[in-house]
Design a protein around this motif. Sequence first.
Motif, PDB file in Angstrom:
ATOM      1  N   ILE A  15     -26.592  49.618   2.507  1.00 39.27           N
ATOM      2  CA  ILE A  15     -26.425  50.957   3.084  1.00 39.27           C
ATOM      3  C   ILE A  15     -25.621  50.968   4.380  1.00 39.27           C
ATOM      4  CG2 ILE A  15     -28.481  51.919   1.983  1.00 39.27           C
ATOM      5  CD1 ILE A  15     -29.995  51.473   4.580  1.00 39.27           C
ATOM      6  N   HIS A  16     -25.630  49.866   5.118  1.00 40.97           N
ATOM      7  CA  HIS A  16     -24.851  49.796   6.360  1.00 40.97           C
ATOM      8  C   HIS A  16     -23.461  49.209   6.140  1.00 40.97           C
ATOM      9  CE1 HIS A  16     -28.207  51.037   8.880  1.00 40.97           C
ATOM     10  NE2 HIS A  16     -28.971  50.180   8.222  1.00 40.97           N
ATOM     11  N   LYS A  17     -23.138  48.902   4.880  1.00 39.73           N
ATOM     12  CA  LYS A  17     -21.820  48.419   4.475  1.00 39.73           C
ATOM     13  C   LYS A  17     -21.403  47.125   5.159  1.00 39.73           C
ATOM     14  CE  LYS A  17     -20.263  53.121   3.432  1.00 39.73           C
ATOM     15  NZ  LYS A  17     -19.201  54.146   3.613  1.00 39.73           N
ATOM     16  N   THR A  18     -22.357  46.315   5.548  1.00 37.52           N
ATOM     17  CA  THR A  18     -22.037  45.064   6.228  1.00 37.52           C
ATOM     18  C   THR A  18     -21.499  44.004   5.279  1.00 37.52           C
ATOM     19  OG1 THR A  18     -24.358  44.410   6.008  1.00 37.52           O
ATOM     20  CG2 THR A  18     -23.684  45.388   8.103  1.00 37.52           C
ATOM     21  N   ASN A  19     -21.806  44.146   3.980  1.00 40.63           N
ATOM     22  CA  ASN A  19     -21.362  43.156   2.995  1.00 40.63           C
ATOM     23  C   ASN A  19     -20.386  43.744   1.975  1.00 40.63           C
ATOM     24  OD1 ASN A  19     -23.205  40.908   3.839  1.00 40.63           O
ATOM     25  ND2 ASN A  19     -24.754  42.423   3.297  1.00 40.63           N
ATOM     26  N   HIS A  20     -19.959  44.979   2.205  1.00 39.97           N
ATOM     27  CA  HIS A  20     -19.079  45.630   1.237  1.00 39.97           C
ATOM     28  C   HIS A  20     -17.821  44.819   0.975  1.00 39.97           C
ATOM     29  CE1 HIS A  20     -21.522  49.038   0.704  1.00 39.97           C
ATOM     30  NE2 HIS A  20     -20.573  49.939   0.517  1.00 39.97           N
ATOM     31  N   ARG A  21     -17.240  44.300   2.010  1.00 37.10           N
ATOM     32  CA  ARG A  21     -15.970  43.576   1.838  1.00 37.10           C
ATOM     33  C   ARG A  21     -16.153  42.362   0.933  1.00 37.10           C
ATOM     34  NH1 ARG A  21     -11.263  44.333   5.618  1.00 37.10           N
ATOM     35  NH2 ARG A  21      -9.663  42.918   4.818  1.00 37.10           N
ATOM     36  N   ASP A  22     -17.199  41.576   1.197  1.00 40.56           N
ATOM     37  CA  ASP A  22     -17.468  40.386   0.377  1.00 40.56           C
ATOM     38  C   ASP A  22     -17.739  40.759  -1.076  1.00 40.56           C
ATOM     39  OD1 ASP A  22     -17.183  38.785   2.585  1.00 40.56           O
ATOM     40  OD2 ASP A  22     -19.327  38.654   2.992  1.00 40.56           O
ATOM     41  N   LEU A  23     -18.506  41.836  -1.273  1.00 40.74           N
ATOM     42  CA  LEU A  23     -18.894  42.223  -2.628  1.00 40.74           C
ATOM     43  C   LEU A  23     -17.710  42.772  -3.425  1.00 40.74           C
ATOM     44  CD1 LEU A  23     -22.308  43.826  -1.657  1.00 40.74           C
ATOM     45  CD2 LEU A  23     -22.004  41.758  -3.024  1.00 40.74           C
ATOM     46  N   TYR A  24     -16.892  43.603  -2.776  1.00 40.82           N
ATOM     47  CA  TYR A  24     -15.696  44.119  -3.469  1.00 40.82           C
ATOM     48  C   TYR A  24     -14.727  42.977  -3.773  1.00 40.82           C
ATOM     49  CZ  TYR A  24     -16.735  49.103  -2.978  1.00 40.82           C
ATOM     50  OH  TYR A  24     -17.292  50.345  -3.102  1.00 40.82           O
ATOM     51  N   ARG A  25     -14.615  42.016  -2.877  1.00 40.24           N
ATOM     52  CA  ARG A  25     -13.751  40.862  -3.112  1.00 40.24           C
ATOM     53  C   ARG A  25     -14.235  40.074  -4.331  1.00 40.24           C
ATOM     54  NH1 ARG A  25     -15.018  37.855   0.960  1.00 40.24           N
ATOM     55  NH2 ARG A  25     -13.753  38.969   2.480  1.00 40.24           N
ATOM     56  N   ALA A  26     -15.565  39.881  -4.410  1.00 38.26           N
ATOM     57  CA  ALA A  26     -16.136  39.163  -5.558  1.00 38.26           C
ATOM     58  C   ALA A  26     -15.866  39.913  -6.865  1.00 38.26           C
ATOM     59  CB  ALA A  26     -17.638  38.970  -5.356  1.00 38.26           C
ATOM     60  N   LEU A  27     -15.997  41.239  -6.833  1.00 44.23           N
ATOM     61  CA  LEU A  27     -15.699  42.043  -8.029  1.00 44.23           C
ATOM     62  C   LEU A  27     -14.237  41.893  -8.431  1.00 44.23           C
ATOM     63  CD1 LEU A  27     -17.713  45.332  -7.396  1.00 44.23           C
ATOM     64  CD2 LEU A  27     -17.814  43.929  -9.463  1.00 44.23           C
ATOM     65  N   SER A  28     -13.355  41.831  -7.434  1.00 44.79           N
ATOM     66  CA  SER A  28     -11.933  41.665  -7.728  1.00 44.79           C
ATOM     67  C   SER A  28     -11.670  40.334  -8.441  1.00 44.79           C
ATOM     68  CB  SER A  28     -11.120  41.732  -6.431  1.00 44.79           C
ATOM     69  OG  SER A  28      -9.755  41.504  -6.674  1.00 44.79           O
ATOM     70  N   VAL A  29     -12.279  39.274  -7.935  1.00 42.52           N
ATOM     71  CA  VAL A  29     -12.098  37.955  -8.536  1.00 42.52           C
ATOM     72  C   VAL A  29     -12.696  37.924  -9.946  1.00 42.52           C
ATOM     73  CG1 VAL A  29     -12.702  35.502  -8.344  1.00 42.52           C
ATOM     74  CG2 VAL A  29     -11.980  36.786  -6.320  1.00 42.52           C
ATOM     75  N   LEU A  30     -13.839  38.603 -10.123  1.00 42.39           N
ATOM     76  CA  LEU A  30     -14.452  38.686 -11.451  1.00 42.39           C
ATOM     77  C   LEU A  30     -13.495  39.344 -12.443  1.00 42.39           C
ATOM     78  CD1 LEU A  30     -16.985  38.500 -13.331  1.00 42.39           C
ATOM     79  CD2 LEU A  30     -17.634  40.762 -12.459  1.00 42.39           C
ATOM     80  N   LYS A  31     -12.837  40.406 -11.988  1.00 47.02           N
ATOM     81  CA  LYS A  31     -11.895  41.117 -12.866  1.00 47.02           C
ATOM     82  C   LYS A  31     -10.621  40.299 -13.114  1.00 47.02           C
ATOM     83  CE  LYS A  31     -14.304  44.680 -13.829  1.00 47.02           C
ATOM     84  NZ  LYS A  31     -14.722  44.910 -15.237  1.00 47.02           N
ATOM     85  N   LEU A  32     -10.233  39.490 -12.143  1.00 43.98           N
ATOM     86  CA  LEU A  32      -9.098  38.605 -12.364  1.00 43.98           C
ATOM     87  C   LEU A  32      -9.396  37.614 -13.486  1.00 43.98           C
ATOM     88  CD1 LEU A  32      -7.913  37.716  -8.728  1.00 43.98           C
ATOM     89  CD2 LEU A  32      -6.668  39.089 -10.419  1.00 43.98           C
ATOM     90  N   GLU A  33     -10.616  37.101 -13.500  1.00 47.07           N
ATOM     91  CA  GLU A  33     -10.991  36.122 -14.516  1.00 47.07           C
ATOM     92  C   GLU A  33     -11.022  36.738 -15.905  1.00 47.07           C
ATOM     93  OE1 GLU A  33     -14.791  33.281 -15.547  1.00 47.07           O
ATOM     94  OE2 GLU A  33     -13.901  33.188 -13.577  1.00 47.07           O
ATOM     95  N   THR A  34     -11.408  38.006 -15.979  1.00 46.87           N
ATOM     96  CA  THR A  34     -11.458  38.672 -17.294  1.00 46.87           C
ATOM     97  C   THR A  34     -10.129  39.364 -17.624  1.00 46.87           C
ATOM     98  OG1 THR A  34     -12.457  40.628 -16.229  1.00 46.87           O
ATOM     99  CG2 THR A  34     -13.954  39.013 -17.190  1.00 46.87           C
ATOM    100  N   LYS A  35      -9.112  39.114 -16.756  1.00 50.05           N
ATOM    101  CA  LYS A  35      -7.748  39.611 -16.953  1.00 50.05           C
ATOM    102  C   LYS A  35      -7.657  41.141 -16.893  1.00 50.05           C
ATOM    103  CE  LYS A  35      -6.427  35.539 -19.661  1.00 50.05           C
ATOM    104  NZ  LYS A  35      -6.015  34.823 -18.449  1.00 50.05           N
ATOM    105  N   ASN A  36      -8.602  41.779 -16.228  1.00 49.64           N
ATOM    106  CA  ASN A  36      -8.531  43.218 -15.964  1.00 49.64           C
ATOM    107  C   ASN A  36      -7.824  43.400 -14.612  1.00 49.64           C
ATOM    108  OD1 ASN A  36      -9.968  44.131 -18.297  1.00 49.64           O
ATOM    109  ND2 ASN A  36     -11.868  43.448 -17.317  1.00 49.64           N
ATOM    110  N   TYR A  37      -6.507  43.197 -14.597  1.00 50.21           N
ATOM    111  CA  TYR A  37      -5.765  43.104 -13.344  1.00 50.21           C
ATOM    112  C   TYR A  37      -5.714  44.418 -12.566  1.00 50.21           C
ATOM    113  CZ  TYR A  37      -4.290  38.717 -15.487  1.00 50.21           C
ATOM    114  OH  TYR A  37      -4.275  37.491 -16.087  1.00 50.21           O
ATOM    115  N   ASP A  38      -5.660  45.541 -13.285  1.00 47.73           N
ATOM    116  CA  ASP A  38      -5.635  46.834 -12.590  1.00 47.73           C
ATOM    117  C   ASP A  38      -6.938  47.069 -11.816  1.00 47.73           C
ATOM    118  OD1 ASP A  38      -3.125  47.348 -13.542  1.00 47.73           O
ATOM    119  OD2 ASP A  38      -3.802  48.571 -15.242  1.00 47.73           O
ATOM    120  N   GLU A  39      -8.065  46.764 -12.477  1.00 44.80           N
ATOM    121  CA  GLU A  39      -9.362  46.923 -11.790  1.00 44.80           C
ATOM    122  C   GLU A  39      -9.499  45.919 -10.650  1.00 44.80           C
ATOM    123  OE1 GLU A  39     -12.999  47.820 -14.126  1.00 44.80           O
ATOM    124  OE2 GLU A  39     -11.710  47.478 -15.870  1.00 44.80           O
ATOM    125  N   ALA A  40      -8.971  44.704 -10.885  1.00 42.37           N
ATOM    126  CA  ALA A  40      -9.008  43.694  -9.820  1.00 42.37           C
ATOM    127  C   ALA A  40      -8.270  44.198  -8.587  1.00 42.37           C
ATOM    128  CB  ALA A  40      -8.388  42.393 -10.319  1.00 42.37           C
TER     129      ALA A  40
END
Length: 556
Positions: free
Chosen positions: A471-496
């Motif tokens: 709720i305080h968005k202290t980890n948002h950057r790390d979490l969005y970065r992890a989601l981006s890398v997850l999407k890179l691995e599944t080749k969903n480049y636009d979502e990444a």
Amino acid sequence: MKKIVLLTTVSIALSFVLFGNSLKGGYTLDDYSVINDRESLESIKSFPEIFTSTWHPNQFQPGTYRPLTLVSFALNNLIFSKDNTFAFHLINLLLHAFNVLLIFYVVSQFTSQRIAYLSALLFMFLPIHSEPVSSIVGRKELLGLFFVLLSLLWFFKKKYLTSSLAFFLALLANEFSISLLPFIGALLLIQMRSFLKSFKPALCYVATLPIYFLLRFIALGHAFGGSFINSIISPLIFVSIKERIFTSLSHLYLYIQKSFYPVNLSPDYSFNQIPIVKNLFYSHQALLGLMFLIGFILIFIFSKKDLKIATALFLAPYIVMSNIFFITTGSFAERWWYLPSFGLVALTSFGIDGIINNYKSFRPYLYGLGAVVLIWYSFLAIKQNRIWLNNKNLFMHAAKTSPNSVWARTNLAAIYFKERNFYQSKNEIDHALKIFENYPFTLNIYAKLKWQEGKFEEAELAFKRAIENDIHKTNHRDLYRALSVLKLETKNYDEALIYIQQATESVVFRDIKKVVYLDNLLLSYADSLSKNKPSVLSDLENDTVKSLVTHIKGSE
């Protein structure tokens, strides 16, 4: 002079015996963010910057200001090196030895030398002091008490100006040192029995406060208030005033119990480890804590002067850190007890001295019992020091002694995950989720475990749940970065690309330059894949991105 040299030698020697095994320890917990990852502590040119810096660099909702302790870390770096953790631990060990020596001289100012010796000896051996001595960042407690004791020593010698300067330095080392102010005020009234006569020396101490709060305002953006808190680390902030007071009374009992019967010490007392007390009469710990508190107050009111001083030395710092009147970051920590422990051992020494005087025929047996207790304490302290040698030891012990702590379980899961011991990591995460299912850090590790299993949709949902509960968005950057890398691995480049853009738009905490640099590299990498165009990154930068991807997934 010979006496000072002898006492100093004995104090240092005992510190080495009791805490010497902590010298081989590395960085743990907050040591990384406060010292190891902080470039401003590596250059003498950065010293002025330290006095406008928060305890944790770029801290969200900053509330901790300890520049003098940071200066001591900077001197460690300059004289030795940042990688020389032995030197950091050595200074902590020596500070504890000098604090024990100062306790003897301070207590000698208002009572007998035998009580002073007993106070110093007991303070030296208490295993509950292992955390502030063995943890590098525990130096704030050590340094704070060091200057508090110097201030008291000069106060009893009526050198009020010098004493007030030491008080100011104690504040710059550890904000809990503010508890010395009400003690000084009470003691001046006790000694001088006149408000007017007390006013002038009291003014010396009060005069330092505007300077301290101005520096604090420049560094933090506010003069008062605590740092960022959440329901896991600071559960008492989210309960009623009645529940907070009742629970704080149970904490008093636990502190006293852990001081003298230290068989269950733990580095963690976060959410769910110490139950919130909703009804005073249903908690024997809270009732005993209330009885202790009433007893201390009665001793202060009705006892003779020297015992009154010892009681005030305990009550003043205890009241500040108790959460009864002032809400602190966190709720219970053994390191916080280092300052109130000084008054507690002085009070205990009065009791021991009374027993020795009243039962002279039993003195040999009493001395024998005392020796056995101190030997037992020494073994417990040495054992406790090993916990602080590294994070794995720390979190394994925390999970064992605080099994109901979601913080301890999740941190241990993170250690196992880093070691690629996914079975043990999953076991700890399962326990953590049963304790509290919406802790973002737990959900982050859970998501990575699902990722390792190839369950990409479950991993994505867990990352998103972590974002929702952050709720305080202290980890948002790390979490969005992890989601981006997850999407890179599944080749969903636009979502990444979308996720890494959201990451770069999130607030950065701690090491800003490094985080921004790496995220921009990942953004460029995802952009080229999304648009199916050649990467503009150099070979070195591409290798950096690949290492970052491997690190985030945990497949290194």
